[in-house]
Motif scaffolding. Structure first.
Motif, PDB file in Angstrom:
ATOM      1  N   THR A 124       0.696  -1.448   0.248  1.00 45.94           N
ATOM      2  CA  THR A 124      -0.038  -0.622   0.048  1.00 45.94           C
ATOM      3  C   THR A 124       1.100   0.689   0.125  1.00 45.94           C
ATOM      4  OG1 THR A 124      -0.486  -0.097   2.430  1.00 45.94           O
ATOM      5  CG2 THR A 124      -1.765  -1.356   1.175  1.00 45.94           C
ATOM      6  N   ARG A 172      -3.830   4.661  -4.997  1.00 45.73           N
ATOM      7  CA  ARG A 172      -5.654   5.317  -5.368  1.00 45.73           C
ATOM      8  C   ARG A 172      -5.673   5.585  -6.790  1.00 45.73           C
ATOM      9  NH1 ARG A 172      -6.559  10.016  -1.096  1.00 45.73           N
ATOM     10  NH2 ARG A 172      -5.499   8.902   0.604  1.00 45.73           N
ATOM     11  N   ARG A 214      -5.797  -0.621  -8.567  1.00 43.45           N
ATOM     12  CA  ARG A 214      -6.034   0.548  -7.088  1.00 43.45           C
ATOM     13  C   ARG A 214      -6.892  -0.378  -6.347  1.00 43.45           C
ATOM     14  NH1 ARG A 214     -10.548   2.652  -6.437  1.00 43.45           N
ATOM     15  NH2 ARG A 214     -10.846   4.975  -6.601  1.00 43.45           N
ATOM     16  N   ASP A 230      -8.416   1.509  -2.039  1.00 44.96           N
ATOM     17  CA  ASP A 230      -9.116   2.322  -1.916  1.00 44.96           C
ATOM     18  C   ASP A 230      -9.547   2.316   0.278  1.00 44.96           C
ATOM     19  OD1 ASP A 230     -10.893   4.760  -0.115  1.00 44.96           O
ATOM     20  OD2 ASP A 230     -11.949   4.296  -1.739  1.00 44.96           O
ATOM     21  N   ALA A 253     -10.647   3.112   2.099  1.00 46.21           N
ATOM     22  CA  ALA A 253     -11.604   3.157   3.588  1.00 46.21           C
ATOM     23  C   ALA A 253     -13.365   2.010   2.509  1.00 46.21           C
ATOM     24  CB  ALA A 253     -12.423   4.977   2.806  1.00 46.21           C
ATOM     25  N   SER A 254     -12.624   1.699   1.391  1.00 47.46           N
ATOM     26  CA  SER A 254     -13.797   0.378   0.779  1.00 47.46           C
ATOM     27  C   SER A 254     -13.448  -0.851   0.605  1.00 47.46           C
ATOM     28  CB  SER A 254     -13.802   0.471  -0.815  1.00 47.46           C
ATOM     29  OG  SER A 254     -14.723   0.127  -1.246  1.00 47.46           O
ATOM     30  N   ALA A 258     -13.547  -2.738  -2.241  1.00 48.85           N
ATOM     31  CA  ALA A 258     -12.713  -2.166  -3.176  1.00 48.85           C
ATOM     32  C   ALA A 258     -11.267  -3.410  -2.493  1.00 48.85           C
ATOM     33  CB  ALA A 258     -11.931  -0.807  -3.224  1.00 48.85           C
ATOM     34  N   ARG A 259     -10.869  -3.330  -1.497  1.00 46.63           N
ATOM     35  CA  ARG A 259      -9.929  -4.575  -1.202  1.00 46.63           C
ATOM     36  C   ARG A 259     -10.819  -5.899  -1.599  1.00 46.63           C
ATOM     37  NH1 ARG A 259      -9.839  -1.571   4.910  1.00 46.63           N
ATOM     38  NH2 ARG A 259     -12.382  -3.067   4.764  1.00 46.63           N
TER      39      ARG A 259
END
Length: 84
Positions: A15, A41, A66, A68, A70-71, A74-75
């Motif tokens: 990350t 990001r 990509r 995010d 916070a999502s 997405a992870r």
């Protein structure tokens, strides 16, 4: 000391892989043959970093994904599409 470690066959997900210490850690992992995913990001920012790491280490197994943090979805997507 790091030269004694071999990570061939392992995938490392970094990350913040397109800036600062993330770049340097990813470069070290690539040096010891790990497959690297730069989790960023903005993939446009990660692509030149991946190219630089490949040029410096000769390790061509890296990719940019990509992410995010916070999502949750997405992870999950990035992890499910990342394999060794």
């Amino acid at each position: 000391m790091i030269a004694d470690i071999g990570l061939a066959g392992w995938r490392a997900m970094m990350t913040k892989g397109s800036s600062g210490i993330g770049i340097e850690i990813a470069r070290v992992w690539a040096t010891v043959a790990a497959s690297i995913t730069l989790a960023v990001r903005g993939p446009k920012a990660g692509e030149p970093v991946a190219a630089t790491i490949t040029a410096a280490t000769g390790n061509t197994s890296g990719r940019v994904g990509r992410l995010d943090l916070a999502s949750f979805s997405a992870r999950c997507i990035l992890c499910s599409t990342t394999s060794t």
